[in-house]
Design an enzyme around this catalytic site. Sequence first.
Site, PDB file in Angstrom:
ATOM      1  N   HIS A   1      95.869   5.321 -47.239  1.00  0.00           N
ATOM      2  CA  HIS A   1      95.509   6.594 -46.234  1.00  0.00           C
ATOM      3  C   HIS A   1      95.667   6.333 -44.853  1.00  0.00           C
ATOM      4  O   HIS A   1      95.826   7.282 -44.088  1.00  0.00           O
ATOM      5  CB  HIS A   1      93.957   6.528 -46.449  1.00  0.00           C
TER       6      HIS A   1
HETATM    7  C1  UD1 Z   1      89.910   7.148 -40.238  1.00  0.00           C
HETATM    8  C2  UD1 Z   1      90.099   5.835 -39.234  1.00  0.00           C
HETATM    9  C3  UD1 Z   1      90.590   4.696 -40.099  1.00  0.00           C
HETATM   10  C4  UD1 Z   1      89.763   4.565 -41.207  1.00  0.00           C
HETATM   11  C5  UD1 Z   1      89.616   5.648 -41.995  1.00  0.00           C
HETATM   12  C6  UD1 Z   1      88.739   5.485 -43.321  1.00  0.00           C
HETATM   13  C7  UD1 Z   1      90.823   6.661 -36.845  1.00  0.00           C
HETATM   14  C8  UD1 Z   1      92.000   6.732 -36.009  1.00  0.00           C
HETATM   15  N1  UD1 Z   1      91.244   6.364 -38.298  1.00  0.00           N
HETATM   16  O1  UD1 Z   1      90.953   7.426 -40.699  1.00  0.00           O
HETATM   17  O2  UD1 Z   1      90.674   3.727 -39.174  1.00  0.00           O
HETATM   18  O3  UD1 Z   1      90.263   3.374 -42.144  1.00  0.00           O
HETATM   19  O4  UD1 Z   1      88.895   6.658 -41.148  1.00  0.00           O
HETATM   20  O5  UD1 Z   1      88.738   6.581 -44.278  1.00  0.00           O
HETATM   21  O6  UD1 Z   1      89.640   6.866 -36.486  1.00  0.00           O
HETATM   22  N2  UD1 Z   1      89.567  14.472 -43.659  1.00  0.00           N
HETATM   23  C9  UD1 Z   1      88.993  15.145 -44.555  1.00  0.00           C
HETATM   24  N3  UD1 Z   1      87.529  15.067 -44.646  1.00  0.00           N
HETATM   25  C10 UD1 Z   1      87.135  14.034 -44.310  1.00  0.00           C
HETATM   26  C11 UD1 Z   1      87.594  13.175 -43.458  1.00  0.00           C
HETATM   27  C12 UD1 Z   1      88.805  13.286 -43.210  1.00  0.00           C
HETATM   28  O7  UD1 Z   1      89.556  16.355 -45.172  1.00  0.00           O
HETATM   29  O8  UD1 Z   1      85.728  13.834 -44.711  1.00  0.00           O
HETATM   30  C13 UD1 Z   1      91.077  14.659 -43.662  1.00  0.00           C
HETATM   31  C14 UD1 Z   1      91.294  15.804 -42.650  1.00  0.00           C
HETATM   32  O9  UD1 Z   1      92.508  16.291 -43.137  1.00  0.00           O
HETATM   33  C15 UD1 Z   1      91.809  14.774 -41.579  1.00  0.00           C
HETATM   34  C16 UD1 Z   1      92.228  13.526 -41.913  1.00  0.00           C
HETATM   35  O10 UD1 Z   1      91.746  13.533 -43.275  1.00  0.00           O
HETATM   36  O11 UD1 Z   1      92.582  15.516 -40.500  1.00  0.00           O
HETATM   37  C17 UD1 Z   1      92.201  12.635 -41.151  1.00  0.00           C
HETATM   38  O12 UD1 Z   1      91.054  12.234 -40.934  1.00  0.00           O
HETATM   39  P1  UD1 Z   1      90.482  11.252 -39.801  1.00  0.00           P
HETATM   40  O13 UD1 Z   1      89.092  10.851 -39.652  1.00  0.00           O
HETATM   41  O14 UD1 Z   1      91.065  11.741 -38.424  1.00  0.00           O
HETATM   42  O15 UD1 Z   1      91.255   9.738 -40.203  1.00  0.00           O
HETATM   43  P2  UD1 Z   1      91.209   8.746 -41.422  1.00  0.00           P
HETATM   44  O16 UD1 Z   1      92.716   9.096 -41.992  1.00  0.00           O
HETATM   45  O17 UD1 Z   1      90.232   9.396 -42.284  1.00  0.00           O
END
Ligand code: UD1
Length: 359
Positions: free
Chosen positions: A202
Site C-alpha cells: 500500500h
Molecule cells: C495511510 C498512512 C500510512 C499507513 C496507512 C495504513 C499517511 C500519509 N499514510 O496510508 O502511513 O500505513 O494509512 O493503511 O497518513 N482509501 C479508501 N478508503 C479508505 C482509506 C483510503 O478508498 O478507507 C483510498 C483513497 O483512494 C485514498 C487512498 O486510499 O486516496 C490513500 O489513503 P490515505 O489515507 O491517504 O493513505 P493510505 O495509503 O491509507
Amino acid sequence: MTNQSHKIASVVGARPQFIKLAAFHRAVCTEPALTHVIIHSGQHYDHDMSEQFFKEFNLPEPNYNLGVGSLPHNLQIARCLEGLDAIYEMEKPDLVVVYGDTNTTAAGAIAAAKRNIPLAHIEAGLREFDKSIPEEVNKLITDALTDLYFTPTETGRQNLAREGRIKNVYVTGDISLDLIFHENIKDTDSPVPEPYVFATCHRASNTENRDRLKEILTALGSLGKKVIFPVHPRTRAAIESFGFSSLIDKEAIKIMEPCGFFETQRLIRHASFVVTDSGGVIKESYFHKVPCLIIDSQTEWMETVEEGWSVITGPKKGVIVQACKEYKLPGYHSNCLGDGKAGRRIVEKLKEYLNIPQP
Ligand code: UD1
C-alpha cells in the site's frame, strides 16, 4: 493531589492506529483516574479500513469523527487541524496521545502543541532516513513536538538520542503486539490451504509508481506458490487506473478485501512467506516467525532484518523471486519487538507525568 479524573484524548484516523488504540484503550480503562476521549479524523472511512476494527476490538464509537476523508496530504492535515483545534478547545484534554506516522498523527501533534497541551507519541523514534516518504515527514514533525516518547525498540531510543531527545523517552515494546499476546488467537477450523504466500502492498512509493507496481504484481504471480493478497483501497485504485488487472494471474493470486486484525494474524501465521511494504505486517511476521520479504528500499524495523527474519528486496521482480527461492531460516529469534506489556507501561508513565498518585 485530588481524585479528579484526568482526560486523555487519543487522535486516530488510519487502520494501524485503530489497532494500537485498542491496546491502549484496554490499559486506560483499568484506571479510574483517567478518562479517555477518542477522536477519529476520518482519514480511513471504508468499513474494512475502519469500522471493522472498532467492532473487532469492542472499541466504543469514537467521541468525534472529523470525516476528513481522502485528500492531498497538506489539505488532509489542514482539515484535521481545523477539526482538532475546535475539539481540543471544547474538551480541554490534559494530554493528547498520537500514534504512528500518518497525516492524522502529525495534525494531532501540531494542534496539541499550538494549544500547549502535553503530547505523548506512541511509536516514537522510528526513522527511515528519507524525507521523500510521507510517513517520515510525519514522524519528524510529531517527534519534534512530543513531550513523552513511547518507542517500541532500542533502535527507536537511539534515533531519538541522536536528535538530542533523551528526556521522557521510554522503550515500551510494540503496543500492537499486546493484542496478539492477550487475545486468545483462535485458529478457526477451516483448513489453511496448501502452502501460500501472504502479500500486502500500500505504500505510496509502490502504488503511485507504474513500473514498481508492475514489478510487484508480476513477481507475485511468479513465486511458484499460491498468493493470498488482501488489497488496500489505494492499491486497488492504482491497479485499475494503470490498467493492471490483466497482469494479475488469477490462478496464482487470490485477491481479497482488506481483512480484520485477527484474520490477518491467522493468514500470516500459516504462510510460508510474507511479501509486504507494511511496517505492521513486517513486525507481525517477525512475531509469528514467518520469513518476510520487504518490497521497499528500507524499513524502520531493522531488527527483523538483522536477525535474518526479513529481507529487503525492494520492488524488483527478479530480486523478490530469487529471495523467495534462496531464503534460509535463521537460527535465532530474540523476540525483541515486544512482550505484550507496552500498554501497561505507557499508562504507568502517563500517570506519573500527570501526577496521579499510585493507589
Ligand atoms: C495511510 C498512512 C500510512 C499507513 C496507512 C495504513 C499517511 C500519509 N499514510 O496510508 O502511513 O500505513 O494509512 O493503511 O497518513 N482509501 C479508501 N478508503 C479508505 C482509506 C483510503 O478508498 O478507507 C483510498 C483513497 O483512494 C485514498 C487512498 O486510499 O486516496 C490513500 O489513503 P490515505 O489515507 O491517504 O493513505 P493510505 O495509503 O491509507
